[in-house]
Write an enzyme that holds these catalytic residues in place. Structure first.
Site, PDB file in Angstrom:
ATOM      1  N   GLU A 193     -36.700 -29.425  70.341  1.00  0.00           N
ATOM      2  CA  GLU A 193     -37.139 -28.158  70.655  1.00  0.00           C
ATOM      3  C   GLU A 193     -38.592 -27.903  70.325  1.00  0.00           C
ATOM      4  OE1 GLU A 193     -34.515 -27.209  67.504  1.00  0.00           O
ATOM      5  OE2 GLU A 193     -32.615 -27.541  69.042  1.00  0.00           O
TER       6      GLU A 193
ATOM      7  N   ARG B 144     -40.650 -24.178  59.467  1.00  0.00           N
ATOM      8  CA  ARG B 144     -39.430 -24.755  58.800  1.00  0.00           C
ATOM      9  C   ARG B 144     -38.534 -25.786  59.646  1.00  0.00           C
ATOM     10  NH1 ARG B 144     -35.471 -20.962  60.507  1.00  0.00           N
ATOM     11  NH2 ARG B 144     -36.632 -19.378  61.584  1.00  0.00           N
ATOM     12  N   HIS B 145     -39.565 -26.041  60.836  1.00  0.00           N
ATOM     13  CA  HIS B 145     -38.896 -26.942  62.091  1.00  0.00           C
ATOM     14  C   HIS B 145     -39.793 -28.136  62.061  1.00  0.00           C
ATOM     15  CE1 HIS B 145     -36.548 -23.598  63.297  1.00  0.00           C
ATOM     16  NE2 HIS B 145     -35.714 -24.325  63.648  1.00  0.00           N
TER      17      HIS B 145
ATOM     18  N   GLU C 196     -32.076 -21.885  56.596  1.00  0.00           N
ATOM     19  CA  GLU C 196     -30.884 -22.506  56.493  1.00  0.00           C
ATOM     20  C   GLU C 196     -31.038 -23.759  55.954  1.00  0.00           C
ATOM     21  OE1 GLU C 196     -28.659 -22.888  60.421  1.00  0.00           O
ATOM     22  OE2 GLU C 196     -28.204 -24.938  59.663  1.00  0.00           O
TER      23      GLU C 196
ATOM     24  N   ARG D 275     -35.809 -29.313  54.355  1.00  0.00           N
ATOM     25  CA  ARG D 275     -35.549 -27.909  53.866  1.00  0.00           C
ATOM     26  C   ARG D 275     -35.109 -27.769  52.193  1.00  0.00           C
ATOM     27  NH1 ARG D 275     -33.324 -24.850  58.878  1.00  0.00           N
ATOM     28  NH2 ARG D 275     -34.785 -25.594  60.451  1.00  0.00           N
TER      29      ARG D 275
ATOM     30  N   SER E  61     -25.390 -27.064  57.748  1.00  0.00           N
ATOM     31  CA  SER E  61     -24.244 -26.494  58.539  1.00  0.00           C
ATOM     32  C   SER E  61     -22.948 -27.508  58.523  1.00  0.00           C
ATOM     33  CB  SER E  61     -24.802 -26.629  59.880  1.00  0.00           C
ATOM     34  OG  SER E  61     -25.370 -25.441  60.302  1.00  0.00           O
TER      35      SER E  61
ATOM     36  N   ARG F 269     -34.969 -33.728  67.206  1.00  0.00           N
ATOM     37  CA  ARG F 269     -34.870 -32.567  67.789  1.00  0.00           C
ATOM     38  C   ARG F 269     -36.009 -32.387  68.669  1.00  0.00           C
ATOM     39  NH1 ARG F 269     -30.440 -29.721  64.715  1.00  0.00           N
ATOM     40  NH2 ARG F 269     -29.387 -31.464  64.060  1.00  0.00           N
TER      41      ARG F 269
HETATM   42  P1  ATP Z   1     -31.937 -23.781  62.513  1.00  0.00           P
HETATM   43  O1  ATP Z   1     -30.990 -23.067  63.105  1.00  0.00           O
HETATM   44  O2  ATP Z   1     -32.678 -23.431  61.377  1.00  0.00           O
HETATM   45  O3  ATP Z   1     -32.810 -24.450  63.499  1.00  0.00           O
HETATM   46  P2  ATP Z   1     -29.841 -25.912  63.337  1.00  0.00           P
HETATM   47  O4  ATP Z   1     -28.716 -24.874  63.040  1.00  0.00           O
HETATM   48  O5  ATP Z   1     -30.314 -26.086  64.727  1.00  0.00           O
HETATM   49  O6  ATP Z   1     -31.096 -25.295  62.156  1.00  0.00           O
HETATM   50  P3  ATP Z   1     -28.339 -28.119  62.699  1.00  0.00           P
HETATM   51  O7  ATP Z   1     -28.029 -28.880  63.684  1.00  0.00           O
HETATM   52  O8  ATP Z   1     -27.193 -27.232  62.036  1.00  0.00           O
HETATM   53  O9  ATP Z   1     -29.712 -27.294  62.401  1.00  0.00           O
HETATM   54  O10 ATP Z   1     -28.712 -29.315  61.355  1.00  0.00           O
HETATM   55  C1  ATP Z   1     -28.165 -29.182  60.093  1.00  0.00           C
HETATM   56  C2  ATP Z   1     -29.452 -28.936  59.202  1.00  0.00           C
HETATM   57  O11 ATP Z   1     -30.431 -30.089  59.357  1.00  0.00           O
HETATM   58  C3  ATP Z   1     -30.060 -27.802  59.057  1.00  0.00           C
HETATM   59  O12 ATP Z   1     -29.283 -26.883  58.407  1.00  0.00           O
HETATM   60  C4  ATP Z   1     -31.170 -28.063  58.638  1.00  0.00           C
HETATM   61  O13 ATP Z   1     -31.501 -28.205  57.308  1.00  0.00           O
HETATM   62  C5  ATP Z   1     -31.791 -29.485  59.253  1.00  0.00           C
HETATM   63  N1  ATP Z   1     -32.483 -29.300  60.333  1.00  0.00           N
HETATM   64  C6  ATP Z   1     -31.832 -29.159  61.541  1.00  0.00           C
HETATM   65  N2  ATP Z   1     -33.153 -29.177  62.574  1.00  0.00           N
HETATM   66  C7  ATP Z   1     -33.978 -29.325  61.792  1.00  0.00           C
HETATM   67  C8  ATP Z   1     -35.347 -29.355  62.353  1.00  0.00           C
HETATM   68  N3  ATP Z   1     -35.831 -29.134  63.409  1.00  0.00           N
HETATM   69  N4  ATP Z   1     -36.441 -29.323  61.219  1.00  0.00           N
HETATM   70  C9  ATP Z   1     -35.863 -29.686  59.958  1.00  0.00           C
HETATM   71  N5  ATP Z   1     -35.151 -29.614  59.606  1.00  0.00           N
HETATM   72  C10 ATP Z   1     -33.934 -29.312  60.622  1.00  0.00           C
HETATM   73 MG    MG Z   2     -27.070 -25.143  61.861  1.00  0.00          MG
END
Ligand code: ATP
Ligand code: MG
Length: 420
Positions: free
Chosen positions: A211, A217-218, A343, A394, A346, A209
């Site tokens: 971002e 937590r990211h 979270e 997470r 998903s 990612r």
């Molecule tokens: P958040 O809203 O918390 O940034 P997200 O909704 O963007 O997460 P999803 O695309 O739904 O993340 O990814 C599924 C799962 O993968 C997330 O629920 C999380 O547990 C994990 N995840 C996603 N992005 C990250 C990240 N940048 N760092 C750590 N774990 C991640």
């Molecule tokens: Mg999500």
């Protein structure tokens, strides 16, 4: 042999290898604590009983040097595990330079950034190592769970041509004469495997990612536990997800108790089924408008009100990805699994009808042509299916109450960190 394979009653010569955790020279007697992956062994060297040659070697050896020690076990209630080793031979396998850039005994504390810069030494610390021992147990628990449920493990490409969700959060890379990206999710591939007839697949692999967040937590490279299941709906894969969480907690409580003790953590096995609330209930609790997503603040507020793991169901279709199955008016068969701190996962039932999928892709402003390789697999017999993605770090961070997600990765990648 590891420290834990020996006990006060062990007979005959034993051999241990490891790092010098500590040396205490009390004049007539020297104590050497040798640390291996599993724990610490006391080596006792009473001057009168030990050869000059061995005593000389020990004198020369610096802290964190690697030794091989052979000797007999002697019961001693005062030693770490109730025994000590009287060495008959000591070999220095590798000398460590001093001073050390980080103290593996934790007598001197260090900031997170220094710890990560010197991660190889940081991970010699028993409490840090314990996290990764537990991570390995978690992976084992998860794999066993899926094999038991008749899933097959797959690996999908991490170098891809298009974005999964059409977002901008992608790392571009150069792929010969073209541009490519590091994959943000195995979503499209695991769905395509449903069309190939694998029925139940799971993958444990990296997601990338781009971002620019810098939160606790990211990560920019995380590990995702991803599943896809044919003939299942959202409710069925939610049950599977809560069962997996329950199983993993239980497995770790049972099998990783030593690491949990080292880490000074007890884990509370959550009750299942988890509470389920609808998106509508969740926005009410957190004072949001229909169509809003929950930010960190709202997630915290919700977490406080729920107190434990819970699901948020039936999200507005417009804020979930195009592959999400619609239901009712503007809603979708989607869910997030939440822990009060973050979270965790998903998921959703997916659209399996080609026409509807194409329409939802277009509605987001993406071009169906760039999804041809994916859309094509929906034309020739795609079973209904559902799935989710769960972040391993997470899961560990919330299970072990780690205050930063970086604690759950050996070599984290974040906005500023690319080394080591
Ligand atoms: P958040 O809203 O918390 O940034 P997200 O909704 O963007 O997460 P999803 O695309 O739904 O993340 O990814 C599924 C799962 O993968 C997330 O629920 C999380 O547990 C994990 N995840 C996603 N992005 C990250 C990240 N940048 N760092 C750590 N774990 C991640
Ligand atoms: Mg999500």
């Amino acid at each position: 042999m590891h420290s834990i394979d020996i006990d006060p009653k062990t007979k005959g010569e034993v051999e241990v290898t490891g790092w010098i955790h500590e040396i205490r020279d009390l004049g007539g007697i020297t104590f050497l604590l040798l640390r291996d992956r599993e724990g610490i062994t006391q080596i006792t060297l009473p001057k009168r009983k030990i050869s000059k040659e061995i005593l000389e070697k020990v004198k020369k050896a610096s802290r964190e040097s690697v030794l091989r020690v052979k000797g007999d076990v002697q019961e001693d209630g005062r030693a770490p595990n109730g025994f000590e080793i009287l060495p008959s031979s000591i070999e220095i396998l590798a000398m460590a330079k001093s001073p050390l850039p980080l103290d593996p005994t934790e007598k001197v504390s260090a900031e997170m950034e220094t710890r990560l810069d010197q991660r190889f030494l940081d991970m010699r610390r028993p409490r840090v190592k314990a996290i990764f021992m537990i991570r390995s147990y978690a992976l084992r628990a998860i794999r066993e769970f899926f094999y038991e449920k008749d899933f097959i493990e797959v690996n999908t490409p991490k170098i891809v041509a298009t974005a999964t969700e059409g977002g901008t959060a992608l790392f571009p890379i150069s792929y010969f004469e073209r541009e490519a990206f590091l994959n943000q999710s195995p979503q499209l591939y695991k769905q395509m495997l449903m069309s190939s007839g694998f029925e139940r697949v799971f993958e444990i692999g990296p997601i990338f990612r781009a971002e620019e967040h810098s939160t606790r937590r990211h990560l920019n490279e995380a590990t995702s536990i991803d599943i896809e299941m044919s003939y299942a709906d959202d409710k069925e894969v939610m049950r599977l997800l809560e069962e997996l969480i329950y199983h993993t907690y239980k497995y770790i409580a049972k099998n990783a108790s030593r690491s949990l003790r080292v880490l000074e953590r007890e884990i509370k096995i959550p009750d299942i089924p988890f509470k389920r609330i609808s998106y509508n209930e969740a926005i009410e609790i957190s004072d949001l408008e229909w169509g809003d997503d929950f930010g960190a603040l709202e997630e915290r507020k919700l977490g406080e009100s729920m107190g434990e793991h819970y699901f948020i169901r039936k999200w507005p279709l417009e804020i979930k990805p195009y592959y999400t199955m619609p239901c009712g008016k503007n809603e979708s068969k989607s869910f997030d699994l939440m822990h009060p701190r973050a979270e965790l996962a998903s998921g959703s039932q997916r659209v399996h009808d080609h026409k509807l999928l194409e329409k939802q892709i277009e509605e987001r402003g993406f071009s169906p042509e760039s999804f041809f390789f994916y859309l094509n697999t929906f034309k020739y017999g795609m079973p209904p299916h559902a799935g989710w993605g769960l972040g391993l770090e997470r899961l560990l961070m919330t299970m072990l109450d780690l205050d930063n997600i970086r604690e759950a990765v050996m070599f984290p990648r974040d906005r500023r960190r690319l080394v080591p």
